[in-house]
Design an enzyme around this catalytic site. Structure first.
Site, PDB file in Angstrom:
ATOM      1  N   SER A  77       0.702  -1.163  -0.047  1.00 24.39           N
ATOM      2  CA  SER A  77       0.037   0.099  -0.177  1.00 24.39           C
ATOM      3  C   SER A  77       0.866   1.134   0.031  1.00 24.39           C
ATOM      4  O   SER A  77       0.291   2.413  -0.048  1.00 24.39           O
ATOM      5  CB  SER A  77      -0.917   0.049   1.226  1.00 24.39           C
ATOM      6  N   LYS A  80       0.074   3.643  -2.620  1.00 23.95           N
ATOM      7  CA  LYS A  80      -0.831   4.864  -2.816  1.00 23.95           C
ATOM      8  C   LYS A  80      -0.356   6.216  -2.374  1.00 23.95           C
ATOM      9  O   LYS A  80      -0.997   7.231  -2.655  1.00 23.95           O
ATOM     10  CB  LYS A  80      -1.757   4.580  -1.422  1.00 23.95           C
ATOM     11  N   SER A 135      -6.102   3.348   4.196  1.00 24.81           N
ATOM     12  CA  SER A 135      -5.528   2.575   3.073  1.00 24.81           C
ATOM     13  C   SER A 135      -6.582   2.006   2.494  1.00 24.81           C
ATOM     14  O   SER A 135      -6.464   0.869   1.930  1.00 24.81           O
ATOM     15  CB  SER A 135      -4.585   1.572   3.418  1.00 24.81           C
ATOM     16  N   LYS A 247       3.328   6.628   4.998  1.00 27.28           N
ATOM     17  CA  LYS A 247       2.243   5.360   4.564  1.00 27.28           C
ATOM     18  C   LYS A 247       2.901   3.861   4.670  1.00 27.28           C
ATOM     19  O   LYS A 247       3.951   3.625   4.346  1.00 27.28           O
ATOM     20  CB  LYS A 247       2.073   5.534   2.924  1.00 27.28           C
TER      21      LYS A 247
END
Length: 468
Positions: A77, A80, A135, A247
């Site tokens: 993730s 992202k 997320s 993140k």
């Protein structure tokens, strides 16, 4: 000159001014990354748990630490970050995103979600919070469709952006980071993507809080509180006081991945870890590397530190080139160099060179700094009228001024600037003349009308006198 001719001249000058190439605006490009891990007096590097990691200073692009930084991994993730960057670059935060059937249904079982349904609407702002805090994978897909029309077209855009940023070993196939054998990147490439993202104020604004509430929607009457998941950003045992944004990522195939930005004392550090077996190892590696960077390196603002920029000299002292002492060269206040604490700024070697005439920017010259043969930074020099920030070209080597090609480059720019200025002045003069002509004509008309009225009144008076 007749006003008709003046108007024709004005039209010609404006057309010429528009056709004449303007001096290009200064490009706000970030310096290219430089690997400082081989520099002399390089501080002893710490041991780290992550299989692959990098520590990069964002302002300068200096790589302060790396382990397998060009090895490809599944990013999960942290993908992202790119999705958020492209969304911010291509959308207004107040735009409405409508979730499609594909966005809400084509997801891996158990993947991150905020339970949106087909036809549901959220603002881009709400989506970005859900993307980066929760997320949410259906949000990633909805944003991709909103920006590019389809997930496949958005993946093309992601790869184009990665190439533009200088990524070397990145290939994205989706906006979420869900498992795909062709969806890979490296710590180095992810550092470049994060470096671009933190230049966007809207991206950093999201991290000004650690919680957010998704409002009620057309399909859901209840609001939804969400919270930051990144351990270094939220309160708790892993909290790191200088962490600003970041993140997390995890899939069984990718393992634990993490990208984090921290800031302290003018130093902007980005750390990426990939392939970790646990969240504890990625957090401990990131914290260790941040402390290593902040404690062992120093940031120098070139305009403030290099005393050469604090003297007042003309571009050439003998006046043979410009024939004037009004122009000087100045360095941007945003030019920085990072060095190990054991390396003083005064020990750097500098080399001055004129920019070529076709460089495509308003840079007239560049000063490059090196230490023991390794380039550690550079600063672009532009024309300045400010006597307080000038570059002492007189102290540079004579060779820098002997190149006719380089001098042709600076002549080209200054001539370009002068011709455009002359044309602009002529346009203003012609406009002023036209205005004056118009004013004088109106005044003349008023006088003629007043004289006509006066004569008409006299004629009427005479006719009346004859009647009597």
């Amino acid at each position: 000159m007749h006003s008709k001719h003046l108007r024709s001249l004005l039209a010609f000058l404006i057309a010429l001014l528009l056709l004449f190439p303007a001096l290009p605006a200064a490009a706000a490009e970030l310096p290219a990354p430089t690997d400082l891990t081989g520099i002399q007096n390089y501080p002893e590097a710490p041991e780290t748990e992550a299989p692959a990691t990098i520590l990069m200073e964002a302002k300068t692009g200096a790589i302060l630490y790396q382990k397998n930084m060009n090895q490809t991994y599944y990013p999960a993730s942290i993908t992202k970050v790119m999705t958020a960057l492209l969304t911010i670059e291509n959308c207004s935060l107040d735009e409405t995103v409508t979730f499609s059937y594909r966005a809400t249904h084509e997801l891996e079982p158990g993947s991150s979600s905020i339970a949106r349904t087909e036809g549901e609407e959220l603002s881009v702002r709400d989506c970005l919070y859900a993307l980066l805090f929760s997320s949410a994978n259906e949000v990633a897909q909805a944003l991709a469709e909103h920006v590019s029309g389809s997930i496949e077209d958005f993946a093309v855009l992601m790869n184009q952006k990665a190439k533009e940023l200088g990524c070397k070993n990145t290939h994205f196939t989706n906006p979420s980071g869900l498992n795909d054998e062709n969806h890979t990147t490296t710590p180095y490439d992810m550092a470049l993507i994060m470096r671009a993202a933190i230049q966007e104020p809207s991206y950093l604004d999201i991290y000004s809080t650690t919680s957010y509430t998704i409002p009620a929607t057309n399909k859901n009457k209840d609001s939804l509180p969400i919270a930051q998941k990144h351990g270094l950003l939220k309160s708790g045992p892993n909290h790191y006081e200088y962490a600003v944004a970041g993140k997390t990522g995890y899939t069984v195939i990718a393992g634990h991945t993490l990208v984090t930005y921290a800031a302290k004392n003018n130093m902007d550090l980005i750390c990426v870890t990939m392939g970790c077996d646990s969240s504890d190892s990625q957090y401990s590696t990131t914290r260790t590397l941040f402390e290593y960077g902040f404690n062992n390196y120093t940031m120098y603002n070139i305009a403030e530190t290099d005393t050469n920029f604090q003297t007042n000299n003309a571009l050439l002292e003998d006046d043979s080139f410009l024939g004037s002492s009004l122009l000087s060269l100045s360095v941007s206040s945003d030019s920085w160099i990072i060095l190990p604490n054991a390396v003083p700024f005064a020990s750097l070697q500098s080399e001055f060179s004129w920019a070529s005439g076709d460089s495509g920017t308003d840079t007239l010259a560049t000063v490059t700094y090196s230490y023991s043969g390794i380039q550690v930074g550079s600063a672009d020099l532009t024309v300045s009228m400010d006597a307080t920030e000038t570059f002492p070209y007189a102290e540079t080597s004579a060779a820098a001024f002997s190149s006719s090609t380089s001098l042709d480059g600076i002549r080209f720019r200054l001539e370009q600037l002068s011709l455009r200025t002359i044309l602009l002045v002529l346009v203003i003069l012609v406009l002023l003349i036209l205005v004056l002509i118009t004013v004088f004509r109106r005044m003349a008309r008023k006088k003629r009308r007043a004289l006509y009225r006066k004569r008409s009144n006299r004629g009427r008076s005479r006719r009346k006198q004859k009647k009597f």
